[in-house]
Scaffold this motif. Structure first.
Motif, mmCIF file in Angstrom:
data_model
loop_
_atom_site.group_PDB
_atom_site.id
_atom_site.type_symbol
_atom_site.label_atom_id
_atom_site.label_comp_id
_atom_site.label_asym_id
_atom_site.label_seq_id
_atom_site.Cartn_x
_atom_site.Cartn_y
_atom_site.Cartn_z
ATOM 1 N N LYS A 278 0.835 -1.200 0.000
ATOM 2 C CA LYS A 278 0.000 0.000 0.000
ATOM 3 C C LYS A 278 0.875 1.256 0.000
ATOM 4 C CE LYS A 278 -3.913 -2.215 0.626
ATOM 5 N NZ LYS A 278 -4.931 -2.285 -0.370
ATOM 6 N N THR A 279 0.359 2.319 -0.644
ATOM 7 C CA THR A 279 1.101 3.574 -0.729
ATOM 8 C C THR A 279 0.295 4.714 -0.109
ATOM 9 O OG1 THR A 279 2.147 2.868 -2.784
ATOM 10 C CG2 THR A 279 2.220 5.216 -2.293
ATOM 11 N N LEU A 280 0.951 5.443 0.779
ATOM 12 C CA LEU A 280 0.390 6.615 1.431
ATOM 13 C C LEU A 280 1.073 7.856 0.877
ATOM 14 C CD1 LEU A 280 -1.143 8.116 3.769
ATOM 15 C CD2 LEU A 280 0.876 7.640 5.187
ATOM 16 N N TYR A 281 0.296 8.839 0.508
ATOM 17 C CA TYR A 281 0.852 10.137 0.115
ATOM 18 C C TYR A 281 0.782 11.068 1.311
ATOM 19 C CZ TYR A 281 0.812 9.252 -4.953
ATOM 20 O OH TYR A 281 1.051 8.780 -6.213
ATOM 21 N N LEU A 282 1.910 11.679 1.665
ATOM 22 C CA LEU A 282 1.968 12.722 2.686
ATOM 23 C C LEU A 282 2.088 14.044 1.942
ATOM 24 C CD1 LEU A 282 4.607 11.145 5.097
ATOM 25 C CD2 LEU A 282 2.138 11.286 5.443
ATOM 26 N N VAL A 283 1.092 14.892 2.063
ATOM 27 C CA VAL A 283 1.062 16.140 1.301
ATOM 28 C C VAL A 283 1.288 17.317 2.235
ATOM 29 C CG1 VAL A 283 -0.254 17.561 -0.312
ATOM 30 C CG2 VAL A 283 -0.610 15.087 -0.279
ATOM 31 N N ALA A 284 2.293 18.130 1.907
ATOM 32 C CA ALA A 284 2.618 19.332 2.681
ATOM 33 C C ALA A 284 3.203 20.360 1.719
ATOM 34 C CB ALA A 284 3.617 19.006 3.784
ATOM 35 N N GLY A 285 3.217 21.616 2.137
ATOM 36 C CA GLY A 285 3.751 22.602 1.213
ATOM 37 C C GLY A 285 4.295 23.861 1.830
ATOM 38 N N ALA B 44 -8.536 6.484 -3.462
ATOM 39 C CA ALA B 44 -7.894 6.195 -2.183
ATOM 40 C C ALA B 44 -8.935 5.736 -1.178
ATOM 41 C CB ALA B 44 -7.163 7.428 -1.657
ATOM 42 N N LYS B 45 -8.548 4.775 -0.377
ATOM 43 C CA LYS B 45 -9.449 4.247 0.645
ATOM 44 C C LYS B 45 -9.619 5.220 1.803
ATOM 45 C CE LYS B 45 -9.878 0.211 -1.367
ATOM 46 N NZ LYS B 45 -9.548 0.578 -2.724
ATOM 47 N N GLY B 46 -8.645 6.094 2.008
ATOM 48 C CA GLY B 46 -8.735 7.046 3.095
ATOM 49 C C GLY B 46 -8.063 8.353 2.740
ATOM 50 N N ILE B 47 -8.717 9.434 3.064
ATOM 51 C CA ILE B 47 -8.153 10.760 2.862
ATOM 52 C C ILE B 47 -8.356 11.500 4.175
ATOM 53 C CG2 ILE B 47 -8.301 12.923 1.585
ATOM 54 C CD1 ILE B 47 -9.629 11.133 -0.670
ATOM 55 N N LEU B 48 -7.271 11.863 4.801
ATOM 56 C CA LEU B 48 -7.343 12.527 6.096
ATOM 57 C C LEU B 48 -6.759 13.917 5.976
ATOM 58 C CD1 LEU B 48 -7.882 12.485 9.138
ATOM 59 C CD2 LEU B 48 -5.605 11.517 9.434
ATOM 60 N N THR B 49 -7.561 14.907 6.314
ATOM 61 C CA THR B 49 -7.112 16.282 6.339
ATOM 62 C C THR B 49 -7.390 16.822 7.733
ATOM 63 O OG1 THR B 49 -7.715 16.550 4.027
ATOM 64 C CG2 THR B 49 -7.327 18.556 5.266
ATOM 65 N N PRO B 50 -6.353 16.956 8.566
ATOM 66 C CA PRO B 50 -6.577 17.485 9.907
ATOM 67 C C PRO B 50 -7.192 18.884 9.862
ATOM 68 C CG PRO B 50 -4.385 16.557 9.704
ATOM 69 C CD PRO B 50 -4.971 16.603 8.322
ATOM 70 N N LEU C 118 -2.686 11.648 3.257
ATOM 71 C CA LEU C 118 -2.689 12.441 4.483
ATOM 72 C C LEU C 118 -2.212 13.835 4.107
ATOM 73 C CD1 LEU C 118 -2.909 12.880 7.535
ATOM 74 C CD2 LEU C 118 -0.557 12.048 7.732
ATOM 75 N N VAL C 119 -3.082 14.810 4.299
ATOM 76 C CA VAL C 119 -2.781 16.184 3.924
ATOM 77 C C VAL C 119 -2.677 17.022 5.183
ATOM 78 C CG1 VAL C 119 -3.528 18.166 2.553
ATOM 79 C CG2 VAL C 119 -4.154 15.862 1.827
ATOM 80 N N VAL C 120 -1.542 17.687 5.359
ATOM 81 C CA VAL C 120 -1.404 18.641 6.457
ATOM 82 C C VAL C 120 -1.205 20.009 5.827
ATOM 83 C CG1 VAL C 120 -0.438 16.939 8.039
ATOM 84 C CG2 VAL C 120 1.094 18.331 6.676
ATOM 85 N N GLY C 121 -1.713 21.028 6.480
ATOM 86 C CA GLY C 121 -1.438 22.332 5.917
ATOM 87 C C GLY C 121 -2.489 23.369 6.187
ATOM 88 N N LYS D 40 5.063 8.401 -0.060
ATOM 89 C CA LYS D 40 5.677 9.422 -0.896
ATOM 90 C C LYS D 40 5.375 10.772 -0.273
ATOM 91 C CE LYS D 40 5.788 7.411 -5.495
ATOM 92 N NZ LYS D 40 5.451 7.650 -6.902
ATOM 93 N N ILE D 41 6.381 11.631 -0.256
ATOM 94 C CA ILE D 41 6.182 13.000 0.200
ATOM 95 C C ILE D 41 5.857 13.843 -1.024
ATOM 96 C CG2 ILE D 41 7.240 15.027 1.254
ATOM 97 C CD1 ILE D 41 8.986 13.070 2.901
ATOM 98 N N ILE D 42 4.701 14.486 -0.970
ATOM 99 C CA ILE D 42 4.245 15.339 -2.059
ATOM 100 C C ILE D 42 4.299 16.779 -1.556
ATOM 101 C CG2 ILE D 42 2.399 15.784 -3.723
ATOM 102 C CD1 ILE D 42 3.454 12.817 -3.684
ATOM 103 N N HIS D 43 5.109 17.594 -2.201
ATOM 104 C CA HIS D 43 5.321 18.995 -1.795
ATOM 105 C C HIS D 43 4.531 19.886 -2.748
ATOM 106 C CE1 HIS D 43 7.144 22.767 -0.872
ATOM 107 N NE2 HIS D 43 8.325 22.310 -0.490
ATOM 108 N N THR D 44 3.575 20.633 -2.208
ATOM 109 C CA THR D 44 2.764 21.494 -3.068
ATOM 110 C C THR D 44 3.572 22.647 -3.656
ATOM 111 O OG1 THR D 44 2.015 22.891 -1.246
ATOM 112 C CG2 THR D 44 0.635 20.969 -1.818
ATOM 113 N N GLY D 45 4.662 23.013 -2.983
ATOM 114 C CA GLY D 45 5.518 24.068 -3.513
ATOM 115 C C GLY D 45 5.112 25.465 -3.116
ATOM 116 N N GLN D 46 4.271 25.597 -2.098
ATOM 117 C CA GLN D 46 3.887 26.930 -1.650
ATOM 118 C C GLN D 46 5.091 27.697 -1.121
ATOM 119 O OE1 GLN D 46 0.535 24.761 0.378
ATOM 120 N NE2 GLN D 46 -0.088 26.893 0.615
ATOM 121 N N HIS D 47 5.931 27.038 -0.352
ATOM 122 C CA HIS D 47 7.199 27.626 0.075
ATOM 123 C C HIS D 47 8.277 26.947 -0.735
ATOM 124 C CE1 HIS D 47 5.688 29.054 4.287
ATOM 125 N NE2 HIS D 47 5.122 29.689 3.293
#
Length: 127
Positions: free
Chosen positions: A2-9, A114-120, A93-96, A33-40
């Motif tokens: 299984k693959t989890l995407y960690l999204v931050a930017g 995706a089976k799960g999408i978590l946005t705190p 998993l999206v933080v931001g 995988k770390i996915i960087h939105t590129g905001q910073h």
């Protein structure tokens, strides 16, 4: 596997994903995988945090920084939607902040399967 995407930017979000990355690395049963939105995107607001926190460089850099809130949101949504359609992550998993979290969350929910999408939850003082 299984693959989890960690999204931050943005700078505070790199600090949020650091303990998650360490836990995933020690567990070994989940690919991420770390996915960087590129905001910073400049060195002082970006690369230095990866180095100091000991987390790997992003697997994907979307380059959404600069421009208005609407322009950044649109770039993140389009880039993340394309990524999800191509790679089909199992979970996201999206933080931001509102820009960095709402855009990939919306794109993932409609395209990735995706089976799960978590946005705190986030807070903002922009009122």
């Amino acid at each position: 596997m299984k693959t989890l995407y960690l999204v931050a930017g943005a700078r505070p979000n790199f600090m949020k994903i650091a303990p998650i990355v360490r836990a995933l690395q020690s567990h070994g049963g989940l690919k991420f995988k770390i996915i960087h939105t590129g905001q910073h995107y400049d060195r002082d607001m970006n690369e230095v945090f990866f180095e100091e926190l000991g987390i790997p460089a992003p697997d994907v850099f979307m380059g959404a920084g600069g421009g208005s809130h609407a322009e950044q949101t649109a770039r993140i949504m389009v880039a993340f939607e394309e990524l999800c359609l191509r790679e089909h992550p199992d979970a996201v998993l999206v933080v931001g902040d509102p820009t960095g979290s709402s855009s990939p969350s919306r794109a993932a929910s409609s395209t990735s399967g995706a089976k799960g999408i978590l946005t705190p939850a986030f807070t903002t003082s922009a009122m």
